[in-house]
Enzyme design. Structure first.
Site, PDB file in Angstrom:
ATOM      1  N   LYS A  39       0.853  -1.189   0.000  1.00 54.56           N
ATOM      2  CA  LYS A  39       0.000   0.000   0.000  1.00 54.56           C
ATOM      3  C   LYS A  39       0.887   1.236   0.000  1.00 54.56           C
ATOM      4  O   LYS A  39       1.813   1.342   0.822  1.00 54.56           O
ATOM      5  CB  LYS A  39      -0.893   0.017   1.243  1.00 54.56           C
ATOM      6  CG  LYS A  39      -2.103   0.922   1.123  1.00 54.56           C
ATOM      7  CD  LYS A  39      -3.148   0.294   0.206  1.00 54.56           C
ATOM      8  CE  LYS A  39      -4.522   0.948   0.385  1.00 54.56           C
ATOM      9  NZ  LYS A  39      -5.535   0.297  -0.475  1.00 54.56           N
ATOM     10  N   THR A  84      -3.699  -5.158   1.152  1.00 54.76           N
ATOM     11  CA  THR A  84      -3.106  -3.824   1.270  1.00 54.76           C
ATOM     12  C   THR A  84      -3.971  -2.917   2.135  1.00 54.76           C
ATOM     13  O   THR A  84      -3.457  -2.007   2.787  1.00 54.76           O
ATOM     14  CB  THR A  84      -2.902  -3.189  -0.113  1.00 54.76           C
ATOM     15  OG1 THR A  84      -4.163  -2.993  -0.749  1.00 54.76           O
ATOM     16  CG2 THR A  84      -2.031  -4.077  -0.992  1.00 54.76           C
ATOM     17  N   PHE A 208      34.689  28.142 -11.832  1.00 53.24           N
ATOM     18  CA  PHE A 208      34.881  26.909 -12.604  1.00 53.24           C
ATOM     19  C   PHE A 208      35.862  27.224 -13.723  1.00 53.24           C
ATOM     20  O   PHE A 208      35.500  27.799 -14.748  1.00 53.24           O
ATOM     21  CB  PHE A 208      33.550  26.402 -13.161  1.00 53.24           C
ATOM     22  CG  PHE A 208      33.662  25.076 -13.850  1.00 53.24           C
ATOM     23  CD1 PHE A 208      34.154  23.968 -13.187  1.00 53.24           C
ATOM     24  CD2 PHE A 208      33.273  24.935 -15.179  1.00 53.24           C
ATOM     25  CE1 PHE A 208      34.256  22.739 -13.823  1.00 53.24           C
ATOM     26  CE2 PHE A 208      33.373  23.720 -15.829  1.00 53.24           C
ATOM     27  CZ  PHE A 208      33.862  22.620 -15.147  1.00 53.24           C
ATOM     28  N   ARG A 225      30.754  33.170 -10.345  1.00 50.40           N
ATOM     29  CA  ARG A 225      29.459  32.861 -10.950  1.00 50.40           C
ATOM     30  C   ARG A 225      28.420  32.593  -9.862  1.00 50.40           C
ATOM     31  O   ARG A 225      28.753  32.390  -8.694  1.00 50.40           O
ATOM     32  CB  ARG A 225      29.571  31.622 -11.849  1.00 50.40           C
ATOM     33  CG  ARG A 225      29.975  30.373 -11.077  1.00 50.40           C
ATOM     34  CD  ARG A 225      29.971  29.126 -11.941  1.00 50.40           C
ATOM     35  NE  ARG A 225      30.331  27.937 -11.160  1.00 50.40           N
ATOM     36  CZ  ARG A 225      30.247  26.694 -11.593  1.00 50.40           C
ATOM     37  NH1 ARG A 225      29.831  26.466 -12.828  1.00 50.40           N
ATOM     38  NH2 ARG A 225      30.593  25.666 -10.822  1.00 50.40           N
ATOM     39  N   HIS A 302      21.628  26.574 -13.774  1.00 49.65           N
ATOM     40  CA  HIS A 302      22.375  27.688 -14.359  1.00 49.65           C
ATOM     41  C   HIS A 302      21.601  29.005 -14.296  1.00 49.65           C
ATOM     42  O   HIS A 302      20.380  29.040 -14.452  1.00 49.65           O
ATOM     43  CB  HIS A 302      22.719  27.379 -15.817  1.00 49.65           C
ATOM     44  CG  HIS A 302      23.529  26.136 -15.993  1.00 49.65           C
ATOM     45  ND1 HIS A 302      24.805  25.999 -15.504  1.00 49.65           N
ATOM     46  CD2 HIS A 302      23.236  24.957 -16.602  1.00 49.65           C
ATOM     47  CE1 HIS A 302      25.268  24.802 -15.807  1.00 49.65           C
ATOM     48  NE2 HIS A 302      24.335  24.149 -16.466  1.00 49.65           N
TER      49      HIS A 302
END
EC number: 1.7.3.3
Length: 346
Positions: A39, A84, A208, A225, A302
């Site tokens: 369930k 269930t 980066f 950034r 981004h």
């Protein structure tokens, strides 16, 4: 799970019935290699009413069972099936009888109940997701008559804040979930806890640079950034007896935030998403000895500078204030860090 190769008939005249792993004859040349039922999405709210200060826990629970027998599949014989609907009722009845302390402890109790109650159950898997309710908080500010606004009898003062005794606010910062698997043949209980959907962003101190430079590259070095991600993280416990599950979950969350953001005034440098992810995982293993392995995923959400160069008459100069959020495509960074000489179910 990879599929097993199909088995060939035993002779040229045709296939004979195969014998399954539990010794039951199957009607065809195929066998069931995995099975189970349960369930899902059972929603439960538990209110602890000890005095005037109430505590709530709201969960969404899934319970799955694996039986030794497969006769329900092969023969349509339901005599071993714990319905269930009965599993759903069990969630509410155990919550009423024993209360709820944490998602992990509740899942352990549910799983153990199914194995103790039904000898023909081979394995129980319980999944719990927690709804993030927190107490309504009112800051202790001075009003015109110099009385604190949080002086109402329904509030308890903690650290110059007034926490309401019985009112709560939904704060979906991150999802706390767990998976517990209990197998009758394995004395070790598998307990996996996780954080899902922890979205964070910082506006500087992320770079980066010096990555592969070849004919396929178009991205320039980025010395400063915006760094934004949505953290998904899960870890497995080697010891479930001595750990405080709720405190451990909060500790992992705080470690992730601290390695991402750093000091509130100074911040912290992030030379790559990979490095930030690794530092977070390493510190979790350093701080919580009961965690044996941790896995984390950080998609790179981004934010690109809007190009204002064609619009110098309107907004002269460079732009470092207006960005375009770009959800797709996005980079995805992940790693799993484990103590040596351990096995896990992550």
């Amino acid at each position: 799970m990879f599929a097993t190769p199909l088995r060939q008939p035993t002779n040229a005249s045709g296939a004979r019935p195969a014998v399954s792993m539990d010794g039951q004859e199957t009607p065809f040349q195929y066998e069931i290699t995995d099975h189970g039922y349960g369930k899902d999405a059972v929603k439960v709210l538990h209110v602890s009413r000890k005095g005037p200060v109430h505590t709530i826990q709201e969960f969404e629970v899934g319970t799955h069972l694996k039986l030794y027998s497969k006769k329900d599949y092969y023969q349509g014989n339901n005599s071993d099936i714990v319905a269930t609907d009965s599993q759903k009722n069990t969630v509410y009845l155990l919550a009423k009888k024993y209360g709820i302390e944490s998602p992990e402890k509740f899942a352990l109790m549910l799983g153990q109940h199914f194995l103790n109650k039904y000898s023909h159950v081979e394995e129980a898997h319980v999944h719990v997701e927690t709804y993030p309710w927190q107490r309504v908080c009112q800051e202790e500010t001075k009003s015109v008559n110099n009385q604190g606004q949080g002086s109402c009898n329904n509030f308890t003062s903690i650290d110059n804040r007034s926490l309401h005794n019985h009112a709560f606010i939904f704060t979906p910062t991150a999802l706390h979930y767990c998976d517990v698997v209990i197998r009758r043949t394995d004395p070790k209980q598998t307990v996996i806890t996780g954080i899902k959907g922890l979205r964070v962003l910082k506006t500087t101190q992320s770079s980066f640079v010096n990555f592969v430079n070849d004919e396929f590259r178009s991205l320039p070095d980025q010395y400063d950034r915006i760094f934004s991600t949505v953290v998904d993280c899960s870890w497995e416990y080697s010891d479930t007896e001595t750990v405080n599950f709720s405190r451990a979950w909060q500790t992992v969350k705080n470690i992730i935030l601290r390695n991402f953001a750093g000091d509130p005034q100074v911040g912290v440098s992030s030379p790559s998403v990979q490095h930030t992810l690794y530092l977070s995982e390493k510190q979790v293993l350093d701080v919580i000895p009961q965690v044996s392995v941790i896995s984390m995923t950080m998609p790179n959400k981004h934010y690109f500078n809007f190009d204002t160069k064609p619009f110098q008459k309107i907004v002269p100069g460079d732009n470092n204030e207006v960005f375009i959020p770009v959800d797709k495509p996005h980079g995805t960074i992940y790693a799993q860090l484990a103590r040596k000489n351990i096995s896990s179910h992550l």
